[in-house]
Design an enzyme around this catalytic site. Structure first.
Site, PDB file in Angstrom:
ATOM      1  N   LYS A  76       0.819  -1.222   0.000  1.00 16.73           N
ATOM      2  CA  LYS A  76       0.000   0.000   0.000  1.00 16.73           C
ATOM      3  C   LYS A  76       0.847   1.263   0.000  1.00 16.73           C
ATOM      4  O   LYS A  76       2.033   1.244   0.242  1.00 16.73           O
ATOM      5  CB  LYS A  76      -1.024  -0.055   1.133  1.00 16.73           C
ATOM      6  CG  LYS A  76      -2.161  -1.007   0.738  1.00 16.73           C
ATOM      7  CD  LYS A  76      -3.348  -1.011   1.637  1.00 16.73           C
ATOM      8  CE  LYS A  76      -4.409  -1.951   1.034  1.00 16.73           C
ATOM      9  NZ  LYS A  76      -5.452  -2.307   1.990  1.00 16.73           N
ATOM     10  N   ARG A 127      -3.365 -10.416   4.385  1.00 16.72           N
ATOM     11  CA  ARG A 127      -3.807 -10.406   2.980  1.00 16.72           C
ATOM     12  C   ARG A 127      -2.705  -9.767   2.152  1.00 16.72           C
ATOM     13  O   ARG A 127      -2.443  -8.578   2.292  1.00 16.72           O
ATOM     14  CB  ARG A 127      -5.117  -9.606   2.885  1.00 16.72           C
ATOM     15  CG  ARG A 127      -5.697  -9.486   1.502  1.00 16.72           C
ATOM     16  CD  ARG A 127      -6.951  -8.611   1.543  1.00 16.72           C
ATOM     17  NE  ARG A 127      -7.546  -8.521   0.218  1.00 16.72           N
ATOM     18  CZ  ARG A 127      -7.150  -7.687  -0.736  1.00 16.72           C
ATOM     19  NH1 ARG A 127      -6.143  -6.859  -0.505  1.00 16.72           N
ATOM     20  NH2 ARG A 127      -7.740  -7.678  -1.911  1.00 16.72           N
TER      21      ARG A 127
HETATM   22  N1  HH2 Z   1      -7.466  -3.934   0.629  1.00 12.95           N
HETATM   23  C1  HH2 Z   1      -7.814  -3.922  -0.669  1.00 12.95           C
HETATM   24  C2  HH2 Z   1      -8.888  -4.682  -1.134  1.00 12.95           C
HETATM   25  N2  HH2 Z   1      -9.586  -5.479  -0.296  1.00 12.95           N
HETATM   26  N3  HH2 Z   1      -9.928  -6.352   1.865  1.00 12.95           N
HETATM   27  C3  HH2 Z   1      -9.605  -6.388   3.167  1.00 12.95           C
HETATM   28  N4  HH2 Z   1     -10.270  -7.197   4.019  1.00 12.95           N
HETATM   29  N5  HH2 Z   1      -8.572  -5.641   3.673  1.00 12.95           N
HETATM   30  C4  HH2 Z   1      -7.839  -4.807   2.891  1.00 12.95           C
HETATM   31  O1  HH2 Z   1      -6.935  -4.118   3.403  1.00 12.95           O
HETATM   32  C5  HH2 Z   1      -8.162  -4.736   1.494  1.00 12.95           C
HETATM   33  C6  HH2 Z   1      -9.238  -5.533   1.014  1.00 12.95           C
HETATM   34  C7  HH2 Z   1      -7.019  -3.095  -1.622  1.00 12.95           C
HETATM   35  O2  HH2 Z   1      -5.924  -3.806  -2.143  1.00 12.95           O
HETATM   36  P1  HH2 Z   1      -5.917  -4.522  -3.581  1.00 12.95           P
HETATM   37  O3  HH2 Z   1      -6.971  -5.570  -3.654  1.00 12.95           O
HETATM   38  O4  HH2 Z   1      -4.559  -4.997  -3.885  1.00 12.95           O
HETATM   39  O5  HH2 Z   1      -6.202  -3.334  -4.569  1.00 12.95           O
HETATM   40  P2  HH2 Z   1      -7.475  -2.887  -5.399  1.00 12.95           P
HETATM   41  O6  HH2 Z   1      -8.552  -2.568  -4.431  1.00 12.95           O
HETATM   42  O7  HH2 Z   1      -6.978  -1.708  -6.166  1.00 12.95           O
HETATM   43  O8  HH2 Z   1      -7.873  -4.046  -6.275  1.00 12.95           O
END
Ligand code: HH2
Length: 286
Positions: free
Chosen positions: A220, A254
């Site tokens: 992040k 995660r």
């Molecule tokens: N962060 C993201 C998405 N889903 N779910 C939980 N439970 N906790 C988190 O911190 C979280 C999440 C964002 O990360 P990412 O999926 O890599 O990115 P994007 O939302 O751009 O797909």
């Protein structure tokens, strides 16, 4: 380390590998946007030691635009169907929409990861209650499009704890059982660098709510701000968050980069357990 009773059918702590079937995720958008490459990526993460694969079809990065139910389903469902059969892991669906969660659960997913903590879709709480699956309730200030526009708190840790308590109470009132609930501070969701650091430093206060804590700090922006690194160069910074997170009670991390986190957690966990055993011996000594 002891974690509270949970419906999660895996040993805790564990690693949840991220499979973003999206064109626009912040660190890997477009890399696994077609089903074949998403499935291949999921299988790779499983082979690296992920106990859960979190499949998402809508980016929640700051400024992201919403996706329709039909588009989100078309992205995630074929991937879930194939990973349910092919991957020796649990499958989680990262969605805010009850229709997507329902189809994913019917296809064999067993965890709902809802970044709105059941606030995004009025049908979600009843679905989770009826199905009885584990559900991750995450803190977010505002909504993805605007959440990073000057987020403010008087006491970020206290406010996130209070929010999670309140969302847990709402879930229980809707018929969700306590054993189903996982809690997540929502790193990066309406938070400055300092807010994220304080939440990580005080993660034990979220663990003290008595439910397993999910930590999603992987790659992040705050890690990039500390290191001056692009998302794909934030792997080691991410490992720092998972190891310290584990020491403060995180149960599920995660992450995008599974192997380094699995290895780091295994070593960190051995150290934590050795310390706990030693303290127990001291207490039991005459
Ligand atoms: N962060 C993201 C998405 N889903 N779910 C939980 N439970 N906790 C988190 O911190 C979280 C999440 C964002 O990360 P990412 O999926 O890599 O990115 P994007 O939302 O751009 O797909």
């Amino acid at each position: 380390m002891r974690f509270p009773a949970t419906d999660l059918a895996v040993d805790l702590p564990c690693v949840m590998g991220i499979v973003n079937v999206t064109p626009d995720s912040f660190s890997d958008g477009g890399l696994h946007a077609d089903a074949d490459s998403a499935v291949a990526h999921g299988l790779l993460l499983a082979s690296e030691g992920a106990a859960i694969l979190d499949i998402g079809g809508e980016s929640t990065r700051p400024g992201s635009e919403p996706v329709s139910v039909a588009d989100e389903l078309a992205r995630v469902l074929p991937v879930i169907e194939r990973l349910v059969i092919g991957a020796p892991t649990l499958i989680s669906v990262d969605t805010t929409k009850a229709a997507v969660a329902r189809a994913a659960l019917a296809a064999g997913a067993t965890i709902v990861n809802d970044v709105t903590a059941l606030r995004g879709d009025p049908a979600m709480a009843a679905l989770v209650a009826e199905h009885g699956c584990p559900v991750c309730l995450m803190h977010m200030l505002g909504e993805p499009r605007t959440m990073q526009d000057d987020p403010r708190y008087d006491d970020v840790v206290g406010e996130v704890v209070a929010f999670l308590e309140q969302r847990m109470a709402a879930a229980l009132a809707a018929g969700v059982r306590e054993e189903q609930i996982l809690l997540d501070p929502g790193i990066g969701f309406g938070k400055t660098l300092e807010h994220n650091l304080l939440l990580l430093a005080h993660l034990d206060r979220i663990a003290a709510l008595g439910r397993p804590v999910v930590l999603g700090a992987s790659r992040k922006r705050f890690i990039g701000a500390l290191l001056g690194a692009q998302p794909q160069q934030r792997e080691v910074g991410t490992v720092a968050t998972t190891v310290l997170g584990l020491a403060r009670g995180a149960a599920v991390v995660r992450v995008h980069d599974v192997r380094p986190n699995v290895e780091a957690l295994r070593v960190a966990q051995a150290i934590i357990e050795a310390g706990e055993a030693d303290r127990a011996r001291e207490r039991g000594a005459p």
